[in-house]
Design an enzyme around this catalytic site. Structure first.
Site, short mmCIF file in Angstrom:
data_model
loop_
_atom_site.label_atom_id
_atom_site.label_comp_id
_atom_site.label_asym_id
_atom_site.label_seq_id
_atom_site.Cartn_x
_atom_site.Cartn_y
_atom_site.Cartn_z
N HIS A 154 -7.23 -2.27 -3.77
CA HIS A 154 -5.92 -1.90 -4.31
C HIS A 154 -5.35 -2.99 -5.21
CE1 HIS A 154 -5.29 1.94 -2.43
NE2 HIS A 154 -5.51 1.46 -1.22
N HIS A 183 0.83 -1.21 0.00
CA HIS A 183 0.00 0.00 0.00
C HIS A 183 0.86 1.25 0.00
CE1 HIS A 183 -2.59 3.20 1.59
NE2 HIS A 183 -3.61 2.52 1.14
N GLU A 191 0.95 3.92 -2.83
CA GLU A 191 0.89 5.29 -2.34
C GLU A 191 2.14 5.73 -1.58
OE1 GLU A 191 -2.71 5.86 -0.12
OE2 GLU A 191 -4.00 5.15 -1.74
#
Length: 258
Positions: A203, A143, A174
C-alpha cells in the site's frame, strides 16, 4: 505449566517490510515475555501463499494455536500487531474464543490503537519524528476499513490539531477520509506523505508513493503540489515498539481495556 505467546500480524510480501518492521515489533514484544516460548502467525492467506512460493512458511493463527497445543503449551497469549479493532481483529477474536477451552489460560491482546491515550501517545510520537515544516503539510496515509473502527483516523487528526499540529492530515486508502477529502483541506503547495501502517508494504509503495494513475503521490502532483514520500512503517520506530510493550505489561498485570 508451559507459557507461550503467538504474535499475529497481517503480514507483508515486501521483504524489507517483513524483516525490518514486522520483525522489529515481534522482537520488542518477545522482550516483554522472556519466560515464554514465542510463535509467529500471519492472518492474510494471500501473504502466506506468496511467502510459501518463496520457501517461507508462516502459519495462520489457527495453525499456530494447534502447534502450541501439540507442543504442550498450557498458558497462551495471542498478541496482534494490528493497529485497530477492525474486521481482522474480530476474526482473530472469534478464533481465540473457539480455542479458549483447550488451554488452561488463553489471553487475547489489544491492537496498537485501543484507547484515547494510545492515540494521544501516537500523535506525540509522530509529531516528534516529523516536525512541522513551514509551508508544508504532513499527510499520514492509513489503510482504512469498512468497520466502525475507521473512526480512529479522523479522531487521530483531531488529536494532532488539538496538540497544535494543524498541518497534519489523515487519509486512508480504503476508508474515510478519502483522497478528495484530504485534498480539500490542503492550503499549501507542498506536502510529505508517511504511511500510517505497521509496514511500508504494498500500500505504501504503490497506493501512496507509486507512479500508477491512482497513487496519491501522482494525483497530488497532477494537482500541482510538490510531494515527498517517506517509506517507513510504524513498526520500525522504537517508540511505537514501546507502545506494544506497554500493552503486554498491561495484560501481564491482569488489567483489561474491555
Amino acid at each position: 505449566m508451559r507459557q507461550a505467546i503467538v504474535i499475529v500480524s497481517f503480514g507483508s510480501s515486501v521483504e524489507t517490510a517483513r524483516v525490518q518492521q514486522i520483525s522489529a515489533v515481534e522482537e520488542a514484544i518477545k522482550a516483554e515475555t522472556p519466560g515464554s516460548l514465542a510463535y509467529t502467525a500471519y492472518t492474510s492467506p494471500t501473504i502466506r501463499r506468496i511467502l510459501r512460493g518463496r520457501g517461507i512458511s508462516i502459519p495462520s493463527l489457527e495453525e499456530a494455536l494447534d502447534q502450541m497445543l501439540e507442543d504442550g503449551i498450557t498458558d497462551a497469549l495471542v498478541q496482534p500487531t494490528h493497529l485497530l479493532y477492525g474486521i481482522e481483529y474480530d476474526k482473530m477474536k472469534a478464533t481465540v474464543d473457539a480455542y479458549a477451552g483447550r488451554f488452561a489460560s488463553l489471553q487475547f491482546g489489544i491492537p496498537l490503537l485501543a484507547t484515547t491515550e494510545d492515540l494521544r501517545e501516537l500523535a506525540a510520537i509522530l509529531s516528534e519524528a516529523y516536525p512541522r515544516k513551514e509551508g508544508e503539510a504532513l499527510v499520514f496515509l492509513g489503510h482504512g476499513t469498512d468497520h466502525f473502527a475507521n473512526v480512529v483516523y479522523p479522531a487521530l487528526q483531531m488529536i494532532f490539531h488539538m496538540q497544535g499540529r494543524e498541518d497534519v492530515l489523515i487519509g486512508t486508502v480504503e476508508g474515510w477520509p478519502s483522497y478528495e477529502e484530504v485534498r480539500a483541506q490542503l492550503h499549501v503547495s507542498a506536502l510529505r506523505m508517511v504511511p500510517l501502517m505497521l509496514v511500508a508494504g504494498d500500500h505504501a509503495i504503490h497506493d501512496m508513493a507509486g507512479d500508477g494513475e491512482d497513487s496519491w503521490k501522482r494525483r497530488f502532483e497532477e494537482d500541482g503540489l510538490a510531494v515527498q514520500c517517506v517509506l517507513q512503517g510504524l513498526g520500525a520506530m522504537p517508540p511505537i515498539q514501546e507502545l506494544y510493550q506497554k500493552h503486554i505489561r498491561t495484560l501481564q498485570k491482569g488489567d483489561r481495556y474491555l
